[in-house]
Write an enzyme that holds these catalytic residues in place. Structure first.
Site, PDB file in Angstrom:
ATOM      1  N   ARG A  83       9.776   0.352  -4.020  1.00  0.00           N
ATOM      2  CA  ARG A  83       8.369   0.741  -3.800  1.00  0.00           C
ATOM      3  C   ARG A  83       8.219   2.250  -3.632  1.00  0.00           C
ATOM      4  O   ARG A  83       7.286   2.842  -4.164  1.00  0.00           O
ATOM      5  CB  ARG A  83       7.796   0.018  -2.580  1.00  0.00           C
ATOM      6  CG  ARG A  83       7.687  -1.486  -2.776  1.00  0.00           C
ATOM      7  CD  ARG A  83       7.314  -2.196  -1.499  1.00  0.00           C
ATOM      8  NE  ARG A  83       8.357  -1.944  -0.498  1.00  0.00           N
ATOM      9  CZ  ARG A  83       8.159  -1.954   0.808  1.00  0.00           C
ATOM     10  NH1 ARG A  83       6.965  -2.170   1.315  1.00  0.00           N
ATOM     11  NH2 ARG A  83       9.165  -1.737   1.641  1.00  0.00           N
ATOM     12  N   ASN A  92       5.952  -5.668  -1.083  1.00  0.00           N
ATOM     13  CA  ASN A  92       6.984  -6.693  -1.193  1.00  0.00           C
ATOM     14  C   ASN A  92       6.348  -8.065  -1.020  1.00  0.00           C
ATOM     15  O   ASN A  92       5.546  -8.266  -0.105  1.00  0.00           O
ATOM     16  CB  ASN A  92       8.059  -6.520  -0.119  1.00  0.00           C
ATOM     17  CG  ASN A  92       9.032  -5.410  -0.428  1.00  0.00           C
ATOM     18  OD1 ASN A  92       9.153  -4.970  -1.558  1.00  0.00           O
ATOM     19  ND2 ASN A  92       9.729  -4.949   0.597  1.00  0.00           N
TER      20      ASN A  92
END
Length: 91
Positions: free
Chosen positions: A18, A36
């Protein structure tokens, strides 16, 4: 402007995916967010010019060092006018 939802599967959590996606998005001028998922995938929404989105999708298909992307699922969304890329928490 276009917007895409992208679900990235493989070894994509716990490897800086990320954060690397955020830096890549900022570098190429793409807005949106990443989070996530409970199933081990990373989900993103990305918005920007078509050429920038294509560059982002190409990057997402490979991911950062340490990740192992096995698939990306891409779907179209309506643009919402995001002006930055963020990492968010989803429950």
């Amino acid at each position: 402007m276009i917007r895409k939802r992208v679900v990235v599967t493989g070894v994509v959590q716990g490897v800086g995916f990320r954060w690397s996606a955020r830096e890549t998005a900022r570098r190429i001028g793409v807005a949106g967010f990443a989070f996530n998922r409970a199933d081990g995938a990373v989900e993103l929404e990305v918005e920007g010019e078509p050429a920038a989105i294509e560059r982002m999708l190409t990057w997402l298909a490979d991911g950062p060092p340490g990740s192992r992307v096995t698939a990306i699922d891409v779907s179209d969304l309506e643009p919402v006018g995001d002006d930055a890329f963020r990492i968010i928490a989803r429950q």
